[in-house]
Structure formats: C-alpha cells, structure tokens
Design an enzyme around this catalytic site. Structure first.
Site, PDB file in Angstrom:
ATOM      1  N   GLU A   1      -5.328  -5.527  10.436  1.00  0.00           N
ATOM      2  CA  GLU A   1      -4.304  -4.515  10.690  1.00  0.00           C
ATOM      3  C   GLU A   1      -4.581  -3.817  12.016  1.00  0.00           C
ATOM      4  O   GLU A   1      -5.366  -2.865  12.068  1.00  0.00           O
ATOM      5  CB  GLU A   1      -4.320  -3.471   9.572  1.00  0.00           C
ATOM      6  CG  GLU A   1      -4.036  -4.038   8.202  1.00  0.00           C
ATOM      7  CD  GLU A   1      -3.446  -2.986   7.278  1.00  0.00           C
ATOM      8  OE1 GLU A   1      -2.311  -3.140   6.867  1.00  0.00           O
ATOM      9  OE2 GLU A   1      -4.133  -1.986   7.004  1.00  0.00           O
TER      10      GLU A   1
ATOM     11  N   HIS B   1      -9.224   0.751   4.950  1.00  0.00           N
ATOM     12  CA  HIS B   1      -7.939   0.992   5.617  1.00  0.00           C
ATOM     13  C   HIS B   1      -8.151   1.910   6.820  1.00  0.00           C
ATOM     14  O   HIS B   1      -8.973   2.823   6.771  1.00  0.00           O
ATOM     15  CB  HIS B   1      -6.935   1.605   4.639  1.00  0.00           C
ATOM     16  CG  HIS B   1      -5.552   1.616   5.184  1.00  0.00           C
ATOM     17  ND1 HIS B   1      -5.113   2.587   6.060  1.00  0.00           N
ATOM     18  CD2 HIS B   1      -4.526   0.735   5.036  1.00  0.00           C
ATOM     19  CE1 HIS B   1      -3.861   2.313   6.400  1.00  0.00           C
ATOM     20  NE2 HIS B   1      -3.485   1.206   5.802  1.00  0.00           N
TER      21      HIS B   1
ATOM     22  N   GLU C   1      -6.594   4.334   7.924  1.00  0.00           N
ATOM     23  CA  GLU C   1      -6.440   5.781   7.662  1.00  0.00           C
ATOM     24  C   GLU C   1      -7.691   6.351   7.006  1.00  0.00           C
ATOM     25  O   GLU C   1      -8.053   7.503   7.240  1.00  0.00           O
ATOM     26  CB  GLU C   1      -5.180   6.018   6.801  1.00  0.00           C
ATOM     27  CG  GLU C   1      -3.917   5.812   7.620  1.00  0.00           C
ATOM     28  CD  GLU C   1      -2.726   5.280   6.846  1.00  0.00           C
ATOM     29  OE1 GLU C   1      -2.703   5.405   5.609  1.00  0.00           O
ATOM     30  OE2 GLU C   1      -1.811   4.730   7.494  1.00  0.00           O
TER      31      GLU C   1
ATOM     32  N   GLY D   1       2.920  -1.344   4.301  1.00  0.00           N
ATOM     33  CA  GLY D   1       2.917   0.098   4.051  1.00  0.00           C
ATOM     34  C   GLY D   1       4.327   0.582   3.774  1.00  0.00           C
ATOM     35  O   GLY D   1       4.865   0.433   2.675  1.00  0.00           O
ATOM     36  N   GLY D   2       4.963   1.147   4.799  1.00  0.00           N
ATOM     37  CA  GLY D   2       6.284   1.760   4.661  1.00  0.00           C
ATOM     38  C   GLY D   2       7.307   0.926   3.901  1.00  0.00           C
ATOM     39  O   GLY D   2       8.004   1.440   3.014  1.00  0.00           O
TER      40      GLY D   2
ATOM     41  N   SER E   1       3.557  -2.641  10.295  1.00  0.00           N
ATOM     42  CA  SER E   1       5.016  -2.619  10.462  1.00  0.00           C
ATOM     43  C   SER E   1       5.707  -3.929  10.109  1.00  0.00           C
ATOM     44  O   SER E   1       6.646  -4.347  10.787  1.00  0.00           O
ATOM     45  CB  SER E   1       5.374  -2.176  11.888  1.00  0.00           C
ATOM     46  OG  SER E   1       4.882  -0.864  12.126  1.00  0.00           O
TER      47      SER E   1
ATOM     48  N   ASN F   1       0.865  -1.187   0.000  1.00  0.00           N
ATOM     49  CA  ASN F   1       0.000   0.000   0.000  1.00  0.00           C
ATOM     50  C   ASN F   1       0.901   1.237   0.000  1.00  0.00           C
ATOM     51  O   ASN F   1       1.505   1.558   1.016  1.00  0.00           O
ATOM     52  CB  ASN F   1      -0.884  -0.034   1.254  1.00  0.00           C
ATOM     53  CG  ASN F   1      -1.711   1.230   1.414  1.00  0.00           C
ATOM     54  OD1 ASN F   1      -1.837   2.025   0.489  1.00  0.00           O
ATOM     55  ND2 ASN F   1      -2.276   1.422   2.599  1.00  0.00           N
ATOM     56  N   TRP F   2       0.958   1.892  -1.151  1.00  0.00           N
ATOM     57  CA  TRP F   2       1.887   3.023  -1.288  1.00  0.00           C
ATOM     58  C   TRP F   2       1.344   4.308  -0.661  1.00  0.00           C
ATOM     59  O   TRP F   2       2.068   5.300  -0.578  1.00  0.00           O
ATOM     60  CB  TRP F   2       2.209   3.267  -2.765  1.00  0.00           C
ATOM     61  CG  TRP F   2       3.016   2.174  -3.407  1.00  0.00           C
ATOM     62  CD1 TRP F   2       3.383   0.970  -2.843  1.00  0.00           C
ATOM     63  CD2 TRP F   2       3.559   2.175  -4.739  1.00  0.00           C
ATOM     64  NE1 TRP F   2       4.118   0.229  -3.750  1.00  0.00           N
ATOM     65  CE2 TRP F   2       4.235   0.944  -4.929  1.00  0.00           C
ATOM     66  CE3 TRP F   2       3.521   3.081  -5.803  1.00  0.00           C
ATOM     67  CZ2 TRP F   2       4.883   0.613  -6.119  1.00  0.00           C
ATOM     68  CZ3 TRP F   2       4.160   2.753  -6.993  1.00  0.00           C
ATOM     69  CH2 TRP F   2       4.843   1.541  -7.148  1.00  0.00           C
ATOM     70  N   LYS F   3       0.083   4.297  -0.277  1.00  0.00           N
ATOM     71  CA  LYS F   3      -0.552   5.483   0.336  1.00  0.00           C
ATOM     72  C   LYS F   3      -0.302   6.723  -0.538  1.00  0.00           C
ATOM     73  O   LYS F   3      -0.216   6.597  -1.756  1.00  0.00           O
ATOM     74  CB  LYS F   3      -0.043   5.673   1.764  1.00  0.00           C
ATOM     75  CG  LYS F   3      -0.091   4.383   2.575  1.00  0.00           C
ATOM     76  CD  LYS F   3       0.134   4.592   4.036  1.00  0.00           C
ATOM     77  CE  LYS F   3       0.172   3.256   4.734  1.00  0.00           C
ATOM     78  NZ  LYS F   3       0.219   3.342   6.170  1.00  0.00           N
TER      79      LYS F   3
ATOM     80  N   GLY G   1       2.397   1.808  10.793  1.00  0.00           N
ATOM     81  CA  GLY G   1       3.312   2.939  10.651  1.00  0.00           C
ATOM     82  C   GLY G   1       3.979   3.350  11.951  1.00  0.00           C
ATOM     83  O   GLY G   1       4.587   4.413  12.037  1.00  0.00           O
TER      84      GLY G   1
END
Ligand code: PEP
Length: 252
Positions: A169, A97, A99, A236-237, A215, A9-11, A175
């Site tokens: 998640e 998600h 966010e 994610g990251g 993470s 997920n590149w956000k 994150g």
C-alpha cells in the site's frame, strides 16, 4: 496458497447498526458463482467483530480485525489480544497498516512482535507496508519496502508464510484518490516476489498472495487486478459502500 482476495478495511467507520446493514447488503449481493475461487474479507472495528462473525457465519465472507496487541494479556488499557480475537471466531488480522504506523508509532520492530503473537495464536495476517511519497520521489521505494519486509517478517520460516497475505500500500495512494498505475503496482509486486525468492524459495514466493491497496475503486479495479503479480486488493473507502465493494469483488 495464492488466491484472489478482496479485503475491506472499514477503519473507524460504521457503528453496530450500520455494520449489520452493510454486511446484509454485501451478503445479498454475493451470489455463489461470483465468489468462486475468491476470498472476501471484511475488517470492521473491534466492537463490531462479534456481531460480524455471527452475521457472516453461513456466508463466504470472512472477518478480520484491524489490529491487535502483541502481549498475551495484562495491563495494556484499551488494547486487544490475539486470543480475544480468536475466541470470537476471528481468523485474520491486519497488521502494519500505514495509519497504525503514522498515527500510533508502530515500527517494523514492533510489528515483528505482533506478527509473532498473531502466528502463535494461529491468526492469519494481512501484512501492510509501502513507501511514502518522498521515498518514491527519491527513488527509494524498493529499498523502503524491502526493509519493511526484512525487519518485520524475515525472521520467519517459509512455512509461516502460508498464514501471511502481503498488502503493498503506497502511502501516497491511501485515501487520496491517487492510485498507483497498474504498471507501478505490477513493478512493485514483481519486486516483492523477487525479494521473497532471494530470501526463501521460488516455490514459496509463487504461493504468497500479494494485494494492492490505495484508492482502488470499481472503475480502476479490473485493470489493477489484471496484472500478473497482483492477487487482489485491500480496499478502504470503497469497501464502505456495498455496491462499490461488490463491483470490486466482481472485477477480480
Ligand atoms: C487502506 O486504508 O488500506 C486503503 C487502501 O484505503 P483507500 O482504499 O481508501 O485508499
């Protein structure tokens, strides 16, 4: 069918030039034998989906969107419909998600509508859910997760779940650098499968892929993925660096 899946997920990261470069690097690193029996999905931002679909055409990489609106079309400034995604060749969409839930007010009920719209357009869904830190501290994490699934997904027929990937998640691990332990992930994934057995059937529950997100990094991926009910990860990251993403794919 239940599969090993790594989804990135590149956000709101990577402009077009950077997205093309990252795809190039991932493609270069993915040797066929490395991905045998695995699915690799990337979710760039809306504006880079068209290019991503074209650039991944002859590769095993699949492209997902990070969100969509539930309406067919209309006066919804700034939004994107399911049909706009499928018309580009996008086959999967991330919904729910944390966010989106926390910054954009998406509720379980709103997500139920998005789920219906995605399925009506033959889009596969990566459905995200998970508890907040205070839920876990208060021992409510199982209840919260069951309610999220119930209110957004359990109006569906069991057949619909062939187009749904679940992504647990825990919000406190997204994150933050803090990961659920492999045991915590396994415990929740096994619980989720039990909930599916209760609501649907054992056969169906065994076929649904359940990803862990929060993470995941090259140094913890193998242990998390080794758990029986963990079928992969939503990353994610670490999906923003080709070397890390490739190492995570290798770990499954
Ligand atoms: C995510 O955003 O879905 C996620 C899991 O992020 P991170 O890997 O950075 O925790």
């Amino acid at each position: 069918m239940r599969k090993n899946i790594v989804a990135g997920n590149w956000k709101m990261n990577k402009n077009l030039t950077e997205a093309k470069e990252l795809i190039k690097e991932i493609k270069k690193g993915l040797k066929k034998e490395k991905v045998k029996g695995k699915r690799v999905i990337i979710a760039p931002s809306f504006v880079n989906l068209n290019s991503a679909v074209k650039k991944t055409k002859k590769s095993v990489i699949e492209v997902a969107a990070q969100n969509m609106h539930e309406a067919k079309n209309g006066a919804f400034t700034g939004e994107v419909s399911a049909n706009m995604l499928t018309d580009l060749g996008v086959k999967t969409v991330i919904l729910g998600h944390s966010e989106r839930r926390s910054f954009f007010g998406e509720t379980n009920q709103m997500l139920a509508q998005k789920v219906d719209a995605a399925l009506a357009n033959n889009l596969e869904i990566i459905f995200c859910f998970g508890e907040q830190l205070e839920d876990r501290k208060g021992g409510k994490h199982f209840d919260v997760v069951e309610t999220q699934l119930k209110e957004s997904l359990f109006h569906l027929l069991k057949e619909n779940f062939t187009n749904i990937i679940l992504a647990y998640e825990p919000v406190w691990a997204i994150g933050t650098g803090e990961t659920a332990t492999p045991e915590q992930a396994q415990e929740m994934h096994a619980f989720i499968r039990e909930v599916l057995v209760k609501e649907y059937t054992k056969e169906m529950a065994e076929e649904v892929s359940i990803l862990y997100g929060g993470s995941v990094k090259p140094d913890n991926a193998k242990e998390i993925f080794s758990k029986q009910d963990v079928d992969g990860g939503l990353i994610g990251g670490a999906s923003l660096k080709s070397a890390d993403f490739l190492a995570i794919i290798d770990a499954i």
